[in-house]
Design a protein around this motif. Structure first.
Motif, PDB file in Angstrom:
ATOM      1  N   UNK A  26     -31.631  -1.607 -11.429  1.00 26.65           N
ATOM      2  CA  UNK A  26     -31.893  -2.611 -10.397  1.00 26.65           C
ATOM      3  C   UNK A  26     -30.850  -2.574  -9.283  1.00 26.65           C
ATOM      4  N   UNK A  27     -29.600  -2.264  -9.608  1.00 27.88           N
ATOM      5  CA  UNK A  27     -28.574  -2.205  -8.557  1.00 27.88           C
ATOM      6  C   UNK A  27     -28.908  -1.155  -7.506  1.00 27.88           C
ATOM      7  N   UNK A  28     -29.704  -0.145  -7.887  1.00 23.62           N
ATOM      8  CA  UNK A  28     -30.102   0.886  -6.942  1.00 23.62           C
ATOM      9  C   UNK A  28     -31.473   0.602  -6.333  1.00 23.62           C
ATOM     10  N   UNK A  29     -32.381   0.033  -7.091  1.00 19.27           N
ATOM     11  CA  UNK A  29     -33.731  -0.204  -6.554  1.00 19.27           C
ATOM     12  C   UNK A  29     -33.802  -1.441  -5.672  1.00 19.27           C
ATOM     13  N   UNK A  30     -32.921  -2.437  -5.901  1.00 22.18           N
ATOM     14  CA  UNK A  30     -32.960  -3.625  -5.039  1.00 22.18           C
ATOM     15  C   UNK A  30     -32.681  -3.270  -3.572  1.00 22.18           C
ATOM     16  N   UNK A  31     -31.614  -2.488  -3.260  1.00 20.87           N
ATOM     17  CA  UNK A  31     -31.438  -2.093  -1.853  1.00 20.87           C
ATOM     18  C   UNK A  31     -32.633  -1.332  -1.294  1.00 20.87           C
ATOM     19  N   UNK A  32     -33.283  -0.515  -2.125  1.00 24.29           N
ATOM     20  CA  UNK A  32     -34.471   0.206  -1.659  1.00 24.29           C
ATOM     21  C   UNK A  32     -35.573  -0.774  -1.267  1.00 24.29           C
ATOM     22  N   UNK A  33     -35.807  -1.772  -2.109  1.00 27.60           N
ATOM     23  CA  UNK A  33     -36.869  -2.738  -1.816  1.00 27.60           C
ATOM     24  C   UNK A  33     -36.527  -3.591  -0.604  1.00 27.60           C
ATOM     25  N   UNK A  34     -35.263  -3.977  -0.473  1.00 29.71           N
ATOM     26  CA  UNK A  34     -34.858  -4.786   0.683  1.00 29.71           C
ATOM     27  C   UNK A  34     -35.038  -4.004   1.982  1.00 29.71           C
ATOM     28  N   UNK A  35     -34.535  -2.779   2.023  1.00 25.47           N
ATOM     29  CA  UNK A  35     -34.653  -1.966   3.237  1.00 25.47           C
ATOM     30  C   UNK A  35     -36.104  -1.615   3.529  1.00 25.47           C
ATOM     31  N   UNK A  36     -36.903  -1.437   2.478  1.00 23.18           N
ATOM     32  CA  UNK A  36     -38.329  -1.181   2.694  1.00 23.18           C
ATOM     33  C   UNK A  36     -39.002  -2.390   3.336  1.00 23.18           C
ATOM     34  N   UNK A  37     -38.629  -3.588   2.908  1.00 19.01           N
ATOM     35  CA  UNK A  37     -39.200  -4.804   3.499  1.00 19.01           C
ATOM     36  C   UNK A  37     -38.832  -4.907   4.970  1.00 19.01           C
ATOM     37  N   UNK A  38     -37.576  -4.620   5.309  1.00 15.04           N
ATOM     38  CA  UNK A  38     -37.159  -4.644   6.718  1.00 15.04           C
ATOM     39  C   UNK A  38     -37.927  -3.595   7.508  1.00 15.04           C
ATOM     40  N   UNK A  39     -38.150  -2.427   6.903  1.00 16.39           N
ATOM     41  CA  UNK A  39     -38.877  -1.351   7.578  1.00 16.39           C
ATOM     42  C   UNK A  39     -40.322  -1.743   7.839  1.00 16.39           C
ATOM     43  N   UNK A  40     -40.892  -2.533   6.962  1.00 19.96           N
ATOM     44  CA  UNK A  40     -42.283  -2.950   7.140  1.00 19.96           C
ATOM     45  C   UNK A  40     -42.409  -3.987   8.252  1.00 19.96           C
ATOM     46  N   UNK A  41     -41.524  -4.980   8.270  1.00 17.80           N
ATOM     47  CA  UNK A  41     -41.711  -6.119   9.180  1.00 17.80           C
ATOM     48  C   UNK A  41     -40.798  -6.070  10.404  1.00 17.80           C
ATOM     49  N   UNK A  42     -39.879  -5.124  10.472  1.00 19.35           N
ATOM     50  CA  UNK A  42     -38.883  -5.130  11.547  1.00 19.35           C
ATOM     51  C   UNK A  42     -39.449  -4.931  12.930  1.00 19.35           C
TER      52      UNK A  42
END
Length: 632
Positions: free
Chosen positions: A468-484
């Motif tokens: 999770x320490x590695x996948x959480x940043x992936x999910x957060x940055x993916x969310x920003x990439x989707x809505x940014x």
């Protein structure tokens, strides 16, 4: 906003604590200190942005430039001095968000990726120093303060790229990055000195009286030399050679360097000096565009054939930085918005690229963590083993390819619009490069997650999803990439604009539809060639164009050319004769002087015998000789 000084002090304090006392800490304690401090810096950066952009604008519609801190450090004359402080304006506040967000995600991610590594505490200390250096660079109140932090960024990158200091390749990569950027920074320093002398200031707003007396004529030279420094940091051709080798550092470091720190420093420099470029050196600004366009095409060509996934992303970064430089360079003073479209597009793409490129590199780190290899031949079929990494990586690929509604579509469309406004030729060139981007990114995607699975390797070590320490940043940055890119969520264009003026993001339907169609064609082509276990088309093309493929795979032999010039020409033909002259002529002359002194001393040392009678006799004879000379 006096609290903004903490944005610099906190990571510096973290660096000191971890650097001096880290060896007595556990890995968990050291990681928590670094991560919590960066979390606090991120909160302060977001608070600063919220307060700044919600404040009333000035009468002309621009945002006020604030300096919570500014003091004279080195006074030279009544007008010329080096100040230190903090400057808050639209682009510096935006950069605070970018740097703190990506760095915070990298800190969290590193908990899992660097677990058990020797030097874990040292790693987090260097991360803090790197982050503080870049934060200090973007809030600098003058060009000399920027230069000081600029060099500190170089030192930090040297330490992080060479983190695995027992590996010869990491040592060579860190030295290469340091030396290449030092050569470029010499131009930057000379440009600063010329600017300070003729503009009578190191601030970003020169003295108009000094410029009226003739200083304006020297600004194109000064700004051109500063751009050399920016070209070195941002890996523009021909100073790009250090960046692919910088992959020898830990993968989270690559994410930080490529997304939010070192390579965007050159773009930020040109953007910071943009009002001077566009008013006093528009021709120099166009050179920036041409260099950026060639670099973008050159790097994209190489990325199409690389097999190391981190090197593909490295050349992708070089190409995308080229897009940002082009957007700044195609601005003209005749533009009704005074360059607002290209300027805003560059800064917008800097923001979006930071998010999806950090996502790509951290995704690559997750993949490498699973298969213990950087080569695509060790991958294939990983989508069934790593669902989170697969989806987030796909989102980043769609974003960089310019597919709506992801952030890369909006920012790249703005760049293409600025290029077409400047010249249809430039617009089509950048459109083709954008299509190349979509092609090589989906070549990479299919090679990792589809393609032929290396069953023998995977049987010995079954791939697995990251913690999770590695996948959480992936999910957060993916969310920003989707809505940014959605303006109703992030009204980016309202505050990233030329000279602080509001400039709304808009879509040119013709350019947008054309770019999307071309990107889809490029993705379809990559799908047709690479989405299968066997790739006969790719193999046939490699055989048919073997010479071109080999040249691109070897980066068009630019590194070999540099090696030949430095070792065969400079070292052997120039340095060796100079060394011989220095050793035999210069050293020989001074050795002769030393030998003569010793020999003379030995010949007259018997005169100092210690016998008074001999001294009296010599004295008497000397007096008589002088009297005789005077009489004659």
């Amino acid at each position: 906003m006096e609290y903004t000084i903490l944005i610099l002090l906190l990571p510096f304090l973290s660096f000191l604590i971890l650097g001096l006392g880290g060896k007595w800490m556990s890995h968990r304690t050291a990681g928590l200190i670094g991560t919590v401090v960066l979390g606090a810096v991120t909160v302060l950066s977001y608070a600063t942005a919220a307060i700044y952009f919600s404040s009333p604008r000035l009468a002309d519609g621009t945002f006020e430039t604030l300096m919570p801190y500014n003091f004279t450090w080195l006074p030279f004359t009544d007008k010329l001095s080096i100040d230190m402080g903090i400057l808050l304006d639209p682009i510096s506040v935006m950069m605070l968000i970018v740097i703190s967000t990506v760095s915070f995600m990298v800190h969290i991610y590193s908990f899992g990726y660097m677990k058990g590594e020797v030097g874990f505490q040292r790693y987090y200390a260097f991360l803090s120093l790197f982050t503080m250096s870049m934060l200090g660079l973007v809030v600098a109140t003058n060009i000399f303060q920027m230069y000081l932090f600029w060099e500190l960024v170089g030192v930090s990158s040297y330490l992080l790229i060479g983190f695995y200091y027992t590996k010869p390749s990491a040592i060579a990569a860190s030295k290469k990055a340091f030396i290449v950027t030092r050569f470029a920074d010499l131009g930057f320093l000379i440009g600063i000195l010329i600017y300070g002398y003729f503009a009578e200031t190191y601030t970003f707003t020169p003295d108009q009286m000094a410029l009226a007396k003739g200083g304006a004529a020297m600004l194109p030279l000064a700004l051109g030399l500063m751009f050399i420094g920016g070209a070195g940091k941002s890996a523009m051709f021909p100073l790009h050679i250090w960046l692919p080798d910088a992959m020898e550092g830990p993968t989270p470091v690559s994410a930080l360097i490529h997304a939010a720190t070192m390579v965007v420093a050159g773009v930020y420099l040109v953007a910071r000096m943009f009002p001077l470029f566009i008013e006093y050196a528009p021709s120099t600004l166009h050179i920036v565009a041409y260099v950026g366009a060639f670099t973008a095409f050159f790097a994209a060509s190489i990325a199409c054939v690389q097999t190391d996934i981190k090197r593909v992303l490295a050349f992708s970064t070089i190409s995308q930085i080229g897009f940002m430089m082009v957007a700044l360079g195609v601005c003209t003073a005749s533009d009704p918005h005074e360059g607002g479209l290209g300027y805003m597009a560059s800064m917008y793409h800097l923001f979006t690229h930071a998010m999806f490129k950090a996502l790509l590199f951290l995704g690559a780190g997750s993949i490498i963590h699973a298969v213990h290899s950087n080569e695509m031949s060790a991958m294939g079929g990983l989508r069934k083993y790593m669902p989170i990494t697969h989806i987030t990586f796909l989102i980043a690929c769609l974003a960089i390819a310019g597919i709506p509604p992801f952030t890369g579509f909006f920012s790249k469309d703005e760049i293409l619009a600025a290029c077409f406004q400047f010249s249809p030729v430039m617009g089509w060139i950048m459109t083709v490069i954008a299509a190349m981007t979509a092609f090589y990114m989906f070549r990479l995607y299919y090679g990792i997650f589809w393609g032929k699975e290396n069953k023998e390797l995977h049987a010995a070590h079954t791939p697995h999803e990251s913690p999770l320490t590695m996948t959480f940043p992936l999910m957060f940055l993916a969310a920003v990439t989707v809505v940014g890119g959605w303006q109703f969520i992030l009204p980016f264009g309202h505050f990233i604009s030329s000279n602080g003026h509001a400039y709304d993001i808009h879509l040119d339907p013709t350019i947008a539809i054309t770019s999307v169609v071309i990107a889809i064609i490029a993705i379809a082509l990559a799908t047709f060639i690479y989405a299968k276990e066997k790739q006969p088309v790719a193999d046939a093309l490699a055989r048919r164009f073997r010479g071109l493929w080999t040249a691109a795979y070897h980066r068009f032999y630019i590194d070999e050319i540099y090696q030949y010039i430095t070792h065969r020409i400079i070292f052997r033909r120039i340095s060796t004769p100079i060394a011989w002259w220095d050793r035999h002529v210069v050293d020989g002359f001074f050795n002769f002087l030393a030998w003569s002194s010793n020999a003379g001393s030995d010949s007259i040392r018997t005169l100092q015998s210690g016998r008074i009678q001999q001294y009296a006799l010599v004295f008497l004879l000397g007096v008589l000789a002088l009297i005789l000379i005077l009489l004659l």
